[in-house]
Scaffold this active site. Structure first.
Site, PDB file in Angstrom:
ATOM      1  N   SER A 180       0.838  -1.188   0.000  1.00  0.00           N
ATOM      2  CA  SER A 180       0.000   0.000   0.000  1.00  0.00           C
ATOM      3  C   SER A 180       0.880   1.248   0.000  1.00  0.00           C
ATOM      4  O   SER A 180       1.674   1.434  -0.915  1.00  0.00           O
ATOM      5  CB  SER A 180      -0.964  -0.028   1.190  1.00  0.00           C
ATOM      6  OG  SER A 180      -1.943   0.978   1.062  1.00  0.00           O
ATOM      7  N   ASP A 388      -8.179  -6.314  -5.183  1.00  0.00           N
ATOM      8  CA  ASP A 388      -7.934  -5.097  -4.397  1.00  0.00           C
ATOM      9  C   ASP A 388      -8.878  -4.000  -4.888  1.00  0.00           C
ATOM     10  O   ASP A 388      -8.741  -3.524  -6.020  1.00  0.00           O
ATOM     11  CB  ASP A 388      -6.483  -4.671  -4.571  1.00  0.00           C
ATOM     12  CG  ASP A 388      -6.121  -3.450  -3.727  1.00  0.00           C
ATOM     13  OD1 ASP A 388      -7.033  -2.804  -3.172  1.00  0.00           O
ATOM     14  OD2 ASP A 388      -4.921  -3.136  -3.635  1.00  0.00           O
ATOM     15  N   HIS A 427      -6.874  -5.875  -0.515  1.00  0.00           N
ATOM     16  CA  HIS A 427      -5.786  -4.906  -0.395  1.00  0.00           C
ATOM     17  C   HIS A 427      -4.722  -5.412   0.572  1.00  0.00           C
ATOM     18  O   HIS A 427      -4.920  -5.385   1.792  1.00  0.00           O
ATOM     19  CB  HIS A 427      -6.333  -3.557   0.067  1.00  0.00           C
ATOM     20  CG  HIS A 427      -5.304  -2.466   0.050  1.00  0.00           C
ATOM     21  ND1 HIS A 427      -4.590  -2.131  -1.079  1.00  0.00           N
ATOM     22  CD2 HIS A 427      -4.858  -1.639   1.031  1.00  0.00           C
ATOM     23  CE1 HIS A 427      -3.761  -1.146  -0.793  1.00  0.00           C
ATOM     24  NE2 HIS A 427      -3.903  -0.838   0.474  1.00  0.00           N
TER      25      HIS A 427
END
Length: 496
Positions: A180, A388, A427
């Protein structure tokens, strides 16, 4: 220029007569050129799986910002007793704002970096916040720059100096792993600091948040437009797809794509061959449990087509071809009064806003010329969950393809960089159709230190107990050989 100068003292130090490491002695460490000091240095007892280590806390450039708030790049460094002569930087998440435990957990399977003997560092990147998505620090110019890229560069310099002081020698190899925001930071290291790390792992990176935000706004607007409306005309997107409808969409993707990897197993590995057409689920007559209404089909088609500007150029590639496609559909939770319920998106207008948003541009990590990083032997691994819903996996594939084109083509780039798609993963982790447990740090080390490039990495996960699959380096995918146990990764090969 300051970075080049600061590295020289490390290389000039003699380590021949270094005594046993003294954790408390690190309290006196300082680096005036970066206004860096250690605020705490204490031994930590072993707590399996983590070994005994010296925990060092410090701050770089402590100051008062333009908004009157205190700032400083705080960091935490773990120095294990069983040091493996390697350094690992653990990337952050969200907008950071806190120093996460320096353990080294991204893409390492069940074996954290600290447990392996890495000296591990993490940082808050220059500001404090209890809310992971708080951007109030942007009131201070330096804080914005620190978050964007200065902090991770400065922390690397300071942490490497402390490692050398503590162990009496510098690390033999340096690695960076993150997902991320940490994935973006990993890319920043290859783009802005190409000589700092030997190996880098970038997961589900926040490459350009403005574009992913535009794409997700486009998707929401398509669903809002088709959703039932309340008495005041307000969209109710939670009512657009029932749980049964979502299952129908997922089953539609599997019907179109599941068998393309040689076995029907509830997962989609052959991404390039997958072409899901929502029209295949359209009702011939009235809506019923076995089909979708014209409004639902239209919303899927429009949303997953992605946003285009007024000239017809596709702005962002979406990711609808996954078994966990439901991750992209509206949740069952009723929208709040503050939820965005627009039924259209001014794509050109949003693009112009992004051009004027200097803060957003500051954190973009889209530079594709990595010739210096690659030229000095650096190795870069990407991974991305294909379910995601925050930063779509196809956007990272798009960057990887553009990077390949800018650096001599895919064959040449694969001599120093690989991309691994993770079907079903949300994610950074999780997903009802995901094998989200895998170790990329070990193959990265083997590539950097032994010259062995990773063709695949084995993945497992709670979603499918007892199952393993190879995650193959793009553009190849895992394909069942046709015999043996289809639950076992050893019965799959990587093929295009």
């Amino acid at each position: 220029m300051k970075y080049v100068v600061l590295i020289v003292p490390i290389l000039a130090v003699s380590f021949a007569s270094h005594a046993a490491p003294d954790c408390a002695a690190l309290k006196s460490f300082s680096l005036p050129t970066l206004n860096a000091v250690v605020t705490k240095a204490e031994p930590v007892a072993a707590a399996p799986p983590l070994p005994a280590h010296c925990r060092v806390d410090g701050v770089i450039d402590k100051r008062v910002g333009a908004d009157g708030k205190p700032y400083g790049i705080e960091f935490g460094l773990a120095l294990p007793a069983n040091w493996n002569q390697r350094f690992l930087f653990q990337g952050g998440g969200g907008y950071n704002g806190l120093v996460r435990p320096p353990v080294g957990v991204a893409a390492v399977g069940a074996n954290p970096g600290l447990a392996r003997g890495f000296a591990v560092v993490s940082t808050d990147t220059g500001h404090k916040s209890d809310a992971v998505f708080d951007r109030s620090y942007d009131a201070d110019q330096q804080a914005s720059i620190d978050f964007a890229h200065f902090a991770i560069g400065d922390v690397t310099i300071v942490a490497k100096q402390i490692v050398a002081k503590y162990y009496g020698r510098p690390a033999d190899y340096s690695y960076f792993t993150g997902c991320s925001t940490g994935g973006r930071e990993a890319m920043v290291m290859t783009q802005r600091y190409p000589s700092y790390f030997d190996g880098v792992v970038s997961g589900d990176p926040a490459i350009h948040v403005g574009y992913s935000g535009l794409a997700n706004a486009w998707l929401r607007a398509a669903f809002n437009e088709a959703a039932p409306k309340d008495a005041s005309g307000r969209p109710q997107p939670q009512l657009l797809f029932s749980d049964a409808d979502k299952r129908l969409v997922a089953d539609g993707v599997l019907a179109a794509c599941d068998a393309d990897d040689g076995v029907r197993d509830g997962m989609v590995f052959n991404l390039r061959a997958c072409h899901f057409d929502p029209k295949a689920l359209a009702c011939k007559g009235a809506k019923n449990a076995t089909c979708l209404s014209p409004q639902q089909v239209g919303a899927l088609e429009k949303g997953f087509a992605g946003p285009r500007n007024s000239r017809g150029k596709l702005i962002y590639r979406m990711s609808p071809n996954d078994a966990d496609v439901a991750a992209f559909l509206p949740s069952a939770t009723p929208p709040r009064a503050t939820d965005p319920l627009a039924t259209s998106v001014d794509v050109d207008g949003r693009l112009f806003e992004m051009l004027e948003n200097t803060i957003m541009q500051l954190t973009d990590s889209v530079w594709t010329n990595l010739s210096t990083f690659a030229g000095r032997g650096g190795k870069l691994l990407f991974y991305h969950g294909m379910a995601d819903p925050t930063f779509h996996g196809t956007d990272t594939i798009d960057y990887y393809e553009r990077m390949a084109a800018a650096n001599g083509g895919l064959d040449k780039v694969q001599s120093w960089s690989r991309f691994f798609a993770v079907p079903g993963m949300l994610h950074c982790r999780g997903g009802d159709a995901a094998l989200d447990e895998f170790d990329l740090l070990t193959p990265l080390m083997n590539w950097v230190e032994k010259g062995v490039a990773p063709e695949s990495v084995v993945a497992t996960g709670k979603a499918f107990p007892g199952r393993s699959r190879p995650l193959c380096a793009y553009p190849k995918h895992a394909h069942f050989v046709g015999s043996g146990d289809p639950q076992d990764a050893r019965n799959f090969v990587c093929r295009e």
